[in-house]
Every structure is written in C-alpha cells, then in structure tokens.
Design a protein around this motif. Sequence first.
Motif, PDB file in Angstrom:
ATOM      1  N   GLY A  69       0.814  -1.213   0.000  1.00 23.01           N
ATOM      2  CA  GLY A  69       0.000   0.000   0.000  1.00 23.01           C
ATOM      3  C   GLY A  69       0.845   1.258   0.000  1.00 23.01           C
ATOM      4  N   LEU A  70       1.948   1.246   0.772  1.00 24.11           N
ATOM      5  CA  LEU A  70       2.849   2.402   0.766  1.00 24.11           C
ATOM      6  C   LEU A  70       3.458   2.610  -0.622  1.00 24.11           C
ATOM      7  N   ALA A  71       3.881   1.520  -1.251  1.00 23.16           N
ATOM      8  CA  ALA A  71       4.462   1.633  -2.590  1.00 23.16           C
ATOM      9  C   ALA A  71       3.453   2.200  -3.582  1.00 23.16           C
ATOM     10  N   GLU A  72       2.197   1.775  -3.482  1.00 24.37           N
ATOM     11  CA  GLU A  72       1.169   2.283  -4.399  1.00 24.37           C
ATOM     12  C   GLU A  72       0.890   3.752  -4.141  1.00 24.37           C
ATOM     13  N   ARG A  73       0.857   4.162  -2.866  1.00 24.60           N
ATOM     14  CA  ARG A  73       0.598   5.567  -2.562  1.00 24.60           C
ATOM     15  C   ARG A  73       1.710   6.458  -3.085  1.00 24.60           C
ATOM     16  N   LEU A  74       2.961   6.024  -2.917  1.00 24.06           N
ATOM     17  CA  LEU A  74       4.064   6.832  -3.416  1.00 24.06           C
ATOM     18  C   LEU A  74       4.096   6.836  -4.940  1.00 24.06           C
ATOM     19  N   GLY A  75       3.772   5.684  -5.545  1.00 23.13           N
ATOM     20  CA  GLY A  75       3.741   5.634  -6.995  1.00 23.13           C
ATOM     21  C   GLY A  75       2.702   6.559  -7.592  1.00 23.13           C
ATOM     22  N   ALA A  76       1.611   6.804  -6.858  1.00 21.92           N
ATOM     23  CA  ALA A  76       0.547   7.681  -7.355  1.00 21.92           C
ATOM     24  C   ALA A  76       0.982   9.129  -7.458  1.00 21.92           C
ATOM     25  N   VAL A  77       2.079   9.509  -6.780  1.00 23.45           N
ATOM     26  CA  VAL A  77       2.569  10.892  -6.862  1.00 23.45           C
ATOM     27  C   VAL A  77       3.962  10.924  -7.473  1.00 23.45           C
ATOM     28  N   ASP A  78       4.263   9.945  -8.345  1.00 21.20           N
ATOM     29  CA  ASP A  78       5.567   9.842  -9.005  1.00 21.20           C
ATOM     30  C   ASP A  78       6.696   9.593  -8.017  1.00 21.20           C
ATOM     31  N   GLY A  79       6.402   8.883  -6.949  1.00 24.88           N
ATOM     32  CA  GLY A  79       7.429   8.531  -5.992  1.00 24.88           C
ATOM     33  C   GLY A  79       7.933   7.114  -6.205  1.00 24.88           C
ATOM     34  N   LEU A  80       8.947   6.738  -5.432  1.00 24.54           N
ATOM     35  CA  LEU A  80       9.516   5.395  -5.477  1.00 24.54           C
ATOM     36  C   LEU A  80       9.578   4.828  -4.071  1.00 24.54           C
ATOM     37  N   PHE A  81       9.551   3.516  -3.986  1.00 20.18           N
ATOM     38  CA  PHE A  81       9.582   2.852  -2.684  1.00 20.18           C
ATOM     39  C   PHE A  81      10.459   1.614  -2.828  1.00 20.18           C
ATOM     40  N   VAL A  82      11.572   1.580  -2.110  1.00 18.77           N
ATOM     41  CA  VAL A  82      12.567   0.527  -2.263  1.00 18.77           C
ATOM     42  C   VAL A  82      12.779  -0.150  -0.918  1.00 18.77           C
ATOM     43  N   VAL A  83      12.718  -1.470  -0.908  1.00 20.04           N
ATOM     44  CA  VAL A  83      12.909  -2.249   0.314  1.00 20.04           C
ATOM     45  C   VAL A  83      14.141  -3.126   0.148  1.00 20.04           C
ATOM     46  N   ASP A  84      15.083  -3.006   1.075  1.00 20.39           N
ATOM     47  CA  ASP A  84      16.263  -3.862   1.107  1.00 20.39           C
ATOM     48  C   ASP A  84      16.287  -4.529   2.478  1.00 20.39           C
ATOM     49  N   SER A  85      15.857  -5.795   2.541  1.00 25.64           N
ATOM     50  CA  SER A  85      15.661  -6.447   3.831  1.00 25.64           C
ATOM     51  C   SER A  85      15.996  -7.934   3.737  1.00 25.64           C
ATOM     52  N   PRO A  86      17.284  -8.271   3.685  1.00 26.91           N
ATOM     53  CA  PRO A  86      17.648  -9.691   3.628  1.00 26.91           C
ATOM     54  C   PRO A  86      17.262 -10.402   4.922  1.00 26.91           C
ATOM     55  N   GLU A  87      17.099 -11.712   4.831  1.00 32.06           N
ATOM     56  CA  GLU A  87      16.806 -12.506   6.026  1.00 32.06           C
ATOM     57  C   GLU A  87      17.939 -12.342   7.038  1.00 32.06           C
ATOM     58  N   GLY A  88      17.602 -12.061   8.276  1.00 31.95           N
ATOM     59  CA  GLY A  88      18.600 -11.807   9.299  1.00 31.95           C
ATOM     60  C   GLY A  88      18.916 -10.340   9.488  1.00 31.95           C
ATOM     61  N   GLY A  89      18.402  -9.500   8.573  1.00 36.29           N
ATOM     62  CA  GLY A  89      18.551  -8.059   8.697  1.00 36.29           C
ATOM     63  C   GLY A  89      19.901  -7.565   8.207  1.00 36.29           C
ATOM     64  N   PRO A  90      20.142  -6.269   8.279  1.00 33.70           N
ATOM     65  CA  PRO A  90      19.174  -5.250   8.716  1.00 33.70           C
ATOM     66  C   PRO A  90      18.192  -4.898   7.607  1.00 33.70           C
ATOM     67  N   THR A  91      17.238  -4.060   7.923  1.00 36.42           N
ATOM     68  CA  THR A  91      16.234  -3.614   6.953  1.00 36.42           C
ATOM     69  C   THR A  91      16.426  -2.129   6.672  1.00 36.42           C
ATOM     70  N   THR A  92      16.466  -1.783   5.383  1.00 33.75           N
ATOM     71  CA  THR A  92      16.546  -0.388   4.963  1.00 33.75           C
ATOM     72  C   THR A  92      15.430  -0.125   3.964  1.00 33.75           C
ATOM     73  N   VAL A  93      14.577   0.793   4.292  1.00 30.49           N
ATOM     74  CA  VAL A  93      13.480   1.181   3.390  1.00 30.49           C
ATOM     75  C   VAL A  93      13.721   2.614   2.962  1.00 30.49           C
ATOM     76  N   THR A  94      13.787   2.830   1.665  1.00 30.44           N
ATOM     77  CA  THR A  94      14.014   4.162   1.117  1.00 30.44           C
ATOM     78  C   THR A  94      12.802   4.587   0.311  1.00 30.44           C
ATOM     79  N   ALA A  95      12.292   5.756   0.609  1.00 33.19           N
ATOM     80  CA  ALA A  95      11.160   6.330  -0.130  1.00 33.19           C
ATOM     81  C   ALA A  95      11.627   7.618  -0.789  1.00 33.19           C
ATOM     82  N   GLU A  96      11.143   7.842  -1.995  1.00 31.86           N
ATOM     83  CA  GLU A  96      11.551   9.011  -2.762  1.00 31.86           C
ATOM     84  C   GLU A  96      10.297   9.710  -3.283  1.00 31.86           C
ATOM     85  N   LEU A  97      10.220  11.005  -3.044  1.00 30.66           N
ATOM     86  CA  LEU A  97       9.061  11.800  -3.447  1.00 30.66           C
ATOM     87  C   LEU A  97       9.510  12.995  -4.276  1.00 30.66           C
ATOM     88  N   PRO A  98       8.664  13.466  -5.183  1.00 26.76           N
ATOM     89  CA  PRO A  98       9.017  14.700  -5.898  1.00 26.76           C
ATOM     90  C   PRO A  98       8.969  15.891  -4.951  1.00 26.76           C
TER      91      PRO A  98
END
Length: 408
Positions: free
Chosen positions: A356-385
Amino acid sequence: MTEPIPQPAGPGDRPPPARFAYDSHTWKEMAHLLTNLPVSIVGFVYAVTALSVGAGLTVTVIGLPLLALGLTGARVLGRLERARARAMLGVRVDEPSPLPWRRSGGFWPGLWQAVKDPVGWRTFLFMLIRLPWGILTFTVTLTGLFVLWPVLAFVVRAMADVDRAMVRGLLSPSDELERRIAELESDRGVVVDTAAADLRRIERDLHDGAQARLVNLAMGLGLAKEKLLEDPDAAASMVEEAHGEVKLALQELRDLARGIHPAVLTDRGLDAALSSVSARCTVPVTVTVDLEERPAPAIEGIAYFTVSELLQNVSKHSRAHAATVEVWRSDNRLFLQVRDDGVGGASLDGGTGMRGLAERLGAVDGLFVVDSPEGGPTTVTAELPWRDRSGTPAGKAPGRGAPARGRR
C-alpha cells in the motif's frame, strides 16, 4: 560444407539477410506485399469516408460524434495492421494505451477526448499514404515473379523494410506520452481507492470508538441524574465513571485527529512531527531531518505518514534494538530512509502494508525501495518529488545525493 540455416527474427524484429535462395521469411514478406493492395484499398476508403463525413458534418450536432466514432474504428484497423505485420514481417509493436475516456465530466469532455486521439489520427495518416504504396508493392512483386526472379528476394526485402518502418513510425505508441497517460489513469485509481479507504477507516474509528463512548457517557449521566436525590453516593460514582469515559473519548478523538493530519506537522514541520511519532515507537529511534525549507503540505503529509507506518512495522515485526530515520533533499527529490537492526525479511509481497505504501508513493511519481535480507538489517528508502510550499516544482538545491537503490 552445409550452408547454415537462417534463424528466426530476433528481439530487434530483423529477419536474416536476404539471399538468392528463398526462405520462409521471403515468402511471408512477399505475401504481405501482395496483400497490401486489397488491405490498403479498404483502409483508404474507410479513412476518406470517415474524415469526409465527420468533417463535413461538423457544423451539425452529429459531426463530432461521427468523427470520434471514425477515429475509434481507426484504432481497430490499426490493431489488425499490427497483427498482420507481426505475423508476416515479424514486427513486434506494442499496442497503444486504451483511449482514456473520462469517468466524469459528462458526454462532451469524453467526446473531445476521442476527437483529439493521436493514435486514431496517426492511423488515418497510415491508411491514406498506404494506398499508393500498396499499389506499388503489389505491382512490383507480381510482375517481379516473372521478370525479377533472381533478385526478387532482395527487392522484396527492401520494400518490406519500408513497410516495417511505416508500421513502427505510425502504428506504434508514442511511448512517453501514452505510457504517461496510462500511468496517470492507474495512479488516479490508486488515489481514489486510497481516499475511500481512509474515509472508511475514519468512519469506523468514529463509530466504534468515540461515538460508542459518548453514547455510554450519555446513558451514565442519565442514570446518575435519576439517582442524584435518592442515592447521592451512587450518583457520584456514576459521574466519576462518566468522567473517565470523557477522558477516553477525548484521547480517541485526539488520536483520530492525529491520524488525519497531526497539528505538530502543520505548525512545526517534519522534524518535530517525526520526532513525536518516533517517541511512540517501542524501539529507540534516532531522527535526522536535513531540510533547509519545508516541502508542499501534500508532500509533507505523505512523508510523515510513510515514516509513521514504517515505524509501526518496526515496533510490531522487526524485533530490532534500534532504528534510524533520515530525511533529506537532493535536487528535486525528497528522500526518506528508515533503518532498523531487526530480523529482516520485509518485502512488498509480505502483506498489504508495504504494498500500500508503494502504491501511494507511486501515485505521486514517488519510489519505494525495500532492502531487507533474512537476518537483517532492513533499509526502506522512499523518494518523493519535491514541491515547494506554493505547490510548484522547485529548482535544484544542494543535497546529499540519492542513495543506492536496493531491491524493489
């Protein structure tokens, strides 16, 4: 030594080189050129009829509807031409985006959308110029069967290449514009669905929370009023309970208001608002906001709720010991990055929250990137105009640069 067998057309839609020995590609191209004439006659007659009738009657009420109908029909003929070219010439051309009929605004806006359809007009042009070319290819190919046989394969290939160029040039979608139209249509649906879901959530929270408590409060005060004279102690106890209900109702209303748009975000911006939301996280969170000015309220709100939901995920699922939130601007983009040292394994396919977050950001020309390998760590990057407070895109500004993008 055995001569190598020609291979089928590859990704570039280019058949093997022509040669004196005729192969399946040459025969298909020859069939295409011979059928150009009857197909071109049908297309030319349709285009001239549709244009003359539609344009001739534009002074009347039925002129524009007829022209719109003719352009819509041209799209159908264009689809058939693309299929013929795909089967006989190996030309793989994407289908144009569907006509973006307006879902609201009445009959005339939708009609005007059809009249100015670039796909229909390009198909009309294709059908008009194909008649003389169809006559030429039919004549040369037919007569060449008895006159030019030794070199006919090369002549056929040259004429077929012209056909390929015409199909790609006039019947292929104008990539950027039409892809953008399709994206905007999809994004508008996401925005509408998101707004409807938010309204349902607010209605449910009001009905099941504050409204129910206020009903209980009214009933309790009514009973306390009845017992006030005959049993003052019981009435006092009921008033005390009602006072507790009032406090809970006020807290729920404050939480609901904060969920709609927190006052601290309006008054003090992202730094203070994110510090406030991070204080409610069950994991210690370090917040760094590096912005020289505030973005537009809409962008600011999306950034706040994105970080808020990500921190809720950290609290519920990460089993982390610490988390960080960073916000900065680079050129015309606003970046948000939430890290935690938890167990990892987060993905866009793991549930509706991330998707849902990815869809909301995509609706305003944004990006949503998840980097979360098993065992961590987790990095979520969101990009907005980036948009300034007036709502217009701002010029470039110094910033930290864009982060390296991980797995989407």
